[in-house]
Write an enzyme that holds these catalytic residues in place. Structure first.
Site, PDB file in Angstrom:
ATOM      1  CD  GLN A   1     -16.487  -1.300  -7.461  1.00 52.17           C
ATOM      2  OE1 GLN A   1     -16.368  -2.502  -7.270  1.00 52.17           O
ATOM      3  NE2 GLN A   1     -16.704  -0.814  -8.665  1.00 52.17           N
ATOM      4  CG  ASN A   2     -11.624   3.680  -8.219  1.00 54.48           C
ATOM      5  OD1 ASN A   2     -11.779   2.467  -8.349  1.00 54.48           O
ATOM      6  ND2 ASN A   2     -11.755   4.536  -9.214  1.00 54.48           N
TER       7      ASN A   2
ATOM      8  NE  ARG B   1      -2.681  -0.101  -5.551  1.00 57.12           N
ATOM      9  CZ  ARG B   1      -3.989  -0.181  -5.363  1.00 57.12           C
ATOM     10  NH1 ARG B   1      -4.477  -0.927  -4.401  1.00 57.12           N
ATOM     11  NH2 ARG B   1      -4.810   0.479  -6.131  1.00 57.12           N
TER      12      ARG B   1
ATOM     13  CG  HIS C   1     -13.917  -1.486  -2.059  1.00 60.64           C
ATOM     14  ND1 HIS C   1     -13.854  -1.981  -3.347  1.00 60.64           N
ATOM     15  CD2 HIS C   1     -15.027  -2.048  -1.497  1.00 60.64           C
ATOM     16  CE1 HIS C   1     -14.887  -2.802  -3.545  1.00 60.64           C
ATOM     17  NE2 HIS C   1     -15.611  -2.847  -2.446  1.00 60.64           N
TER      18      HIS C   1
ATOM     19  CE1 TYR D   1      -4.146  -1.595  -0.338  1.00 61.44           C
ATOM     20  CE2 TYR D   1      -3.182  -3.162   1.215  1.00 61.44           C
ATOM     21  CZ  TYR D   1      -4.168  -2.827   0.300  1.00 61.44           C
ATOM     22  OH  TYR D   1      -5.162  -3.729   0.002  1.00 61.44           O
TER      23      TYR D   1
ATOM     24  CB  THR E   1     -16.519  -1.325 -11.947  1.00 61.93           C
ATOM     25  OG1 THR E   1     -16.583  -2.507 -11.132  1.00 61.93           O
ATOM     26  CG2 THR E   1     -17.928  -0.872 -12.287  1.00 61.93           C
ATOM     27  CB  SER E   2     -14.535  -6.276 -13.818  1.00 64.76           C
ATOM     28  OG  SER E   2     -14.247  -6.437 -12.436  1.00 64.76           O
TER      29      SER E   2
END
Ligand code: APR
Length: 229
Positions: free
Chosen positions: A88-89, A58, A106, A55, A173-174
């Site tokens: 969701q990011n 990132r 998230h 993290y 998004t998937s």
């Protein structure tokens, strides 16, 4: 008359053109790392150093990235609509573009939180969380991220917001990760829905859906222009 409500549900694809990797595309983060090594409570228990390193890296990438045309176009939408982003990011590109209402399902990479009391959340100073950095209660700080296997604390709130959407826009998004991917089920049947994703596959279970197989940086400004007319 009150403004119509637009709810925008975003995933990693909206930040792809800002240079941040998605998860499940070829070359995505989950090809490089194993979810169970870096994004689960078990990973944190077994190897917190590895989780923090993942993290920390990132976080640096996010801090060096800039919002793109898709993030900015969504801000324009606020001229005419009551816009709520549900993302969701874990990046903060929607906020840095200027969006006023952003709900992170998230978590947020720029924040840390206590590993014993989830209500203790801090803005990270600099770019890293290190081993030995503690919360006010004396326990190790962890990233403010919802890991696989953990509850999504804002899901009920997100469902209530989606239920009031006059228009629902899904970007990048998937739709693979639940409960977030189930958000569309809360949106009223009759409300128009849009999906902008270059790899979008058919979604017969979503009513009133228009699919735009385009990249966010192109597809979002185009849709916004149309909605603002
Ligand atoms: N514009 C729009 N969409 C894009 C672009 C782009 N330029 N590039 C890629 N995409 C799309 C891909 O086609 C794919 O459908 O973005 C989507 C990314 O999907 P995922 O990698 O699965 O990301 P996401 O859906 O956000 O993942 C959900 O999974 O690992 C977890 O917690 C993490 O929040 C994340 C969740």
């Amino acid at each position: 008359m009150s403004k119509k409500k637009i709810v925008v549900f975003t995933g990693a694809g909206i930040s792809a053109e800002s240079g941040l990797k998605t998860f499940r595309d070829s070359g995505g983060l989950w090809e490089e790392y194993k979810v169970e090594d870096v994004a689960t409570p078990e990973a944190w228990e077994n190897n917190p150093e590895m989780v923090l390193t993942f993290y920390n890296k990132r976080r640096k990438q996010v801090m060096n990235a800039k919002p793109n045309a898709a993030h900015y176009a969504l801000v324009e939408l606020e001229k005419k609509f009551d816009v709520q982003i549900i993302t969701q990011n874990i990046d903060d590109l929607h906020e840095r573009a200027g969006s006023k209402k952003v709900l992170h399902l998230h978590g947020e990479i720029i924040k840390s939180r206590s590993s014993v009391d989830h209500s203790l959340i801090y803005k990270i100073k600099g770019t890293e969380i290190r081993i030995g950095e503690n919360c006010a209660k004396g326990s190790q700080l962890r990233p403010h991220i919802v890991w696989f296997g953990e509850n999504v604390p804002h899901m009920d709130e997100a469902g209530n917001i989606a239920a009031k959407a006059d228009i629902f826009i899904i970007v990048g998004t998937s739709l693979n990760v639940y409960p977030a991917a189930g958000l569309v089920d809360f949106v009223p049947h009759d409300s128009p829905k849009y999906l902008i994703d270059p790899q979008a596959v058919s979604k017969d279970y979503i009513s009133n859906l228009t699919v735009k197989r385009e990249r966010a940086g192109t597809g979002v400004p185009e849709l916004v222009k149309k909605l603002l007319i």
